[in-house]
Motif scaffolding. Structure first.
Motif, PDB file in Angstrom:
ATOM      1  N   GLN A  71       0.830  -1.204   0.000  1.00  0.00           N
ATOM      2  CA  GLN A  71       0.000   0.000   0.000  1.00  0.00           C
ATOM      3  C   GLN A  71       0.868   1.260   0.000  1.00  0.00           C
ATOM      4  OE1 GLN A  71      -3.026  -0.005   3.053  1.00  0.00           O
ATOM      5  NE2 GLN A  71      -3.755  -2.069   2.528  1.00  0.00           N
ATOM      6  N   GLU A  72       1.942   1.232   0.776  1.00  0.00           N
ATOM      7  CA  GLU A  72       2.831   2.393   0.840  1.00  0.00           C
ATOM      8  C   GLU A  72       3.549   2.597  -0.490  1.00  0.00           C
ATOM      9  OE1 GLU A  72       4.429   5.728   2.820  1.00  0.00           O
ATOM     10  OE2 GLU A  72       2.728   4.393   3.225  1.00  0.00           O
ATOM     11  N   ALA A  73       3.892   1.491  -1.158  1.00  0.00           N
ATOM     12  CA  ALA A  73       4.547   1.583  -2.471  1.00  0.00           C
ATOM     13  C   ALA A  73       3.634   2.276  -3.476  1.00  0.00           C
ATOM     14  CB  ALA A  73       4.925   0.193  -2.964  1.00  0.00           C
ATOM     15  N   ASP A  74       2.342   1.911  -3.440  1.00  0.00           N
ATOM     16  CA  ASP A  74       1.371   2.567  -4.330  1.00  0.00           C
ATOM     17  C   ASP A  74       1.217   4.043  -3.974  1.00  0.00           C
ATOM     18  OD1 ASP A  74       0.874   0.334  -5.839  1.00  0.00           O
ATOM     19  OD2 ASP A  74      -0.827  -0.331  -4.626  1.00  0.00           O
ATOM     20  N   LYS A  75       1.155   4.323  -2.674  1.00  0.00           N
ATOM     21  CA  LYS A  75       0.953   5.697  -2.220  1.00  0.00           C
ATOM     22  C   LYS A  75       2.116   6.599  -2.643  1.00  0.00           C
ATOM     23  CE  LYS A  75      -0.621   6.047   1.930  1.00  0.00           C
ATOM     24  NZ  LYS A  75      -0.666   6.060   3.411  1.00  0.00           N
ATOM     25  N   ARG A  76       3.324   6.061  -2.550  1.00  0.00           N
ATOM     26  CA  ARG A  76       4.515   6.856  -2.895  1.00  0.00           C
ATOM     27  C   ARG A  76       4.785   6.849  -4.395  1.00  0.00           C
ATOM     28  NH1 ARG A  76       8.187   7.906   1.407  1.00  0.00           N
ATOM     29  NH2 ARG A  76       7.382   7.162   3.413  1.00  0.00           N
ATOM     30  N   GLY A  77       4.114   5.992  -5.122  1.00  0.00           N
ATOM     31  CA  GLY A  77       4.298   5.940  -6.570  1.00  0.00           C
ATOM     32  C   GLY A  77       5.600   5.295  -7.006  1.00  0.00           C
ATOM     33  N   VAL A  78       6.232   4.510  -6.108  1.00  0.00           N
ATOM     34  CA  VAL A  78       7.538   3.933  -6.453  1.00  0.00           C
ATOM     35  C   VAL A  78       7.429   2.893  -7.568  1.00  0.00           C
ATOM     36  CG1 VAL A  78       8.532   4.356  -4.175  1.00  0.00           C
ATOM     37  CG2 VAL A  78       7.356   2.204  -4.605  1.00  0.00           C
ATOM     38  N   THR A  79       6.244   2.277  -7.707  1.00  0.00           N
ATOM     39  CA  THR A  79       6.094   1.272  -8.761  1.00  0.00           C
ATOM     40  C   THR A  79       6.086   1.889 -10.154  1.00  0.00           C
ATOM     41  OG1 THR A  79       3.689   1.380  -8.463  1.00  0.00           O
ATOM     42  CG2 THR A  79       4.849  -0.381  -7.295  1.00  0.00           C
ATOM     43  N   GLN A  80       5.988   3.214 -10.216  1.00  0.00           N
ATOM     44  CA  GLN A  80       6.015   3.894 -11.514  1.00  0.00           C
ATOM     45  C   GLN A  80       7.439   4.256 -11.932  1.00  0.00           C
ATOM     46  OE1 GLN A  80       3.142   3.936 -13.154  1.00  0.00           O
ATOM     47  NE2 GLN A  80       2.362   2.929 -11.295  1.00  0.00           N
ATOM     48  N   LYS A  81       8.380   4.102 -11.011  1.00  0.00           N
ATOM     49  CA  LYS A  81       9.769   4.419 -11.351  1.00  0.00           C
ATOM     50  C   LYS A  81      10.324   3.361 -12.305  1.00  0.00           C
ATOM     51  CE  LYS A  81      10.967   6.855  -7.065  1.00  0.00           C
ATOM     52  NZ  LYS A  81      11.866   6.893  -5.889  1.00  0.00           N
ATOM     53  N   GLU A  82      11.055   3.816 -13.298  1.00  0.00           N
ATOM     54  CA  GLU A  82      11.582   2.898 -14.311  1.00  0.00           C
ATOM     55  C   GLU A  82      12.534   1.871 -13.700  1.00  0.00           C
ATOM     56  OE1 GLU A  82      13.961   3.003 -18.601  1.00  0.00           O
ATOM     57  OE2 GLU A  82      13.330   4.870 -17.622  1.00  0.00           O
ATOM     58  N   SER A  83      13.374   2.331 -12.761  1.00  0.00           N
ATOM     59  CA  SER A  83      14.345   1.413 -12.148  1.00  0.00           C
ATOM     60  C   SER A  83      13.635   0.306 -11.374  1.00  0.00           C
ATOM     61  CB  SER A  83      15.285   2.176 -11.203  1.00  0.00           C
ATOM     62  OG  SER A  83      14.553   2.807 -10.164  1.00  0.00           O
ATOM     63  N   VAL A  84      12.550   0.670 -10.696  1.00  0.00           N
ATOM     64  CA  VAL A  84      11.782  -0.318  -9.927  1.00  0.00           C
ATOM     65  C   VAL A  84      11.091  -1.289 -10.869  1.00  0.00           C
ATOM     66  CG1 VAL A  84       9.861  -0.663  -8.324  1.00  0.00           C
ATOM     67  CG2 VAL A  84      11.458   1.228  -7.966  1.00  0.00           C
ATOM     68  N   ARG A  85      10.494  -0.760 -11.954  1.00  0.00           N
ATOM     69  CA  ARG A  85       9.824  -1.622 -12.925  1.00  0.00           C
ATOM     70  C   ARG A  85      10.810  -2.605 -13.562  1.00  0.00           C
ATOM     71  NH1 ARG A  85       7.266   3.115 -14.889  1.00  0.00           N
ATOM     72  NH2 ARG A  85       8.397   2.885 -16.859  1.00  0.00           N
ATOM     73  N   ASP A  86      12.032  -2.113 -13.839  1.00  0.00           N
ATOM     74  CA  ASP A  86      13.060  -2.990 -14.421  1.00  0.00           C
ATOM     75  C   ASP A  86      13.410  -4.128 -13.461  1.00  0.00           C
ATOM     76  OD1 ASP A  86      13.157  -1.503 -16.707  1.00  0.00           O
ATOM     77  OD2 ASP A  86      14.964  -0.373 -16.146  1.00  0.00           O
ATOM     78  N   GLN A  87      13.574  -3.784 -12.175  1.00  0.00           N
ATOM     79  CA  GLN A  87      13.912  -4.807 -11.184  1.00  0.00           C
ATOM     80  C   GLN A  87      12.778  -5.823 -11.026  1.00  0.00           C
ATOM     81  OE1 GLN A  87      15.900  -3.368  -7.462  1.00  0.00           O
ATOM     82  NE2 GLN A  87      15.757  -1.375  -8.468  1.00  0.00           N
TER      83      GLN A  87
END
Length: 264
Positions: A71-87
């Motif tokens: 939930q916190e990941a969605d709230k902070r929008g970290v899943t939209q970061k390219e580096s996170v998506r690549d990992q």
């Protein structure tokens, strides 16, 4: 017909019943997000621990922690970061590679030639002799010497072992340790044992870290390797855990996939 008051009561009871059913079906609700009880059951099962309230509480806490992070990941929008998506994509590919390879190995199995080669290697370990041995363990050297005198005088070794041996594992069986190799025992014991003939008892007590031993060799035999059928499952596990074999098997899989693929 129901009157207004009865309808209100039925509505409240129905809502309460639905709420109770929802709670029963969920392990926990985190910020309004329901986590099904099935997930909790699966996590407890995977833990390999006995199913009890303490283990369930620990598993529930893990589910809560996981959900809070998501939930916190969605709230902070970290899943939209390219580096996170690549990992995340790399992790997904890694899981799929492992799953495909595991399925391939499971279906293809271990080649008969690999089994035979592994068996020949394992067979080399089965050398030397095995000894059917009995012993009497006491704390004092003087007690061990007295026992040897009794046995030389005709006393029964097994009866004395049952009465006087301090070894809880073998005393009840007359001191019988069964068939053992010299490598399976402490050096002092083994050194004295291998010098005895069948039916012979040590002339002197043997000192080890456990105390004083009186040793009797009942019989000896050459070590016999088990048949390949008897240890086939262990051989398969041994082969499958070998990194060089895994690399060769993965290369074999990729060659087969490339041979069938249309690559432009």
């Amino acid at each position: 017909m129901f009157n207004t008051r009865q309808i209100i009561i039925l509505s409240v009871l129905s809502a309460a019943l639905l709420s109770a059913n929802a709670i029963a079906q969920n392990a926990v609700i985190v910020n309004g997000k329901s986590i099904p009880k099935a997930q909790l059951d699966k996590l407890v099962q995977k833990s390999g621990q006995p199913d009890n309230p303490q283990v369930r509480d620990q598993a529930r806490e893990m589910l809560v922690t996981r959900e809070l992070i998501l939930q916190e990941a969605d709230k902070r929008g970290v899943t939209q970061k390219e580096s996170v998506r690549d990992q995340l994509e790399q992790a997904r590919i890694g899981v799929l590679v492992a799953a495909v390879f595991e399925d391939y190995v499971e279906k293809e199995g271990v080649a008969e030639s690999d089994l035979k080669a592994a068996y020949e290697t394992v067979k080399l370990q089965y050398t030397g002799k095995e000894y059917h041995v009995e012993h009497i363990l006491v704390e004092k050297e003087s007690d061990a010497k007295a026992i040897i005198v009794q046995i030389k005088g005709g006393a029964n070794f097994e009866d004395i072992a049952k009465a006087k041996s301090k070894d809880p594992g073998s005393a009840k069986d007359g001191g019988d340790l069964g068939w053992v190799s010299d490598k399976a025992l402490v050096p002092e014991f083994s050194k004295a044992m291998v010098q005895l003939k069948n039916g012979q008892v040590t002339d002197k007590p043997v000192k080890s870290q456990f105390g004083w031993h009186v040793i009797k060799v009942v019989d000896t035999r050459d070590v016999k390797a088990p048949s390949i059928e008897e240890i086939k499952d262990q051989l398969k596990q041994m082969i499958a855990s070998d990194q060089n074999w895994q690399k060769a098997k993965f290369s074999e899989l990729m060659q087969k996939l490339r041979a069938k693929a249309k690559i432009q």
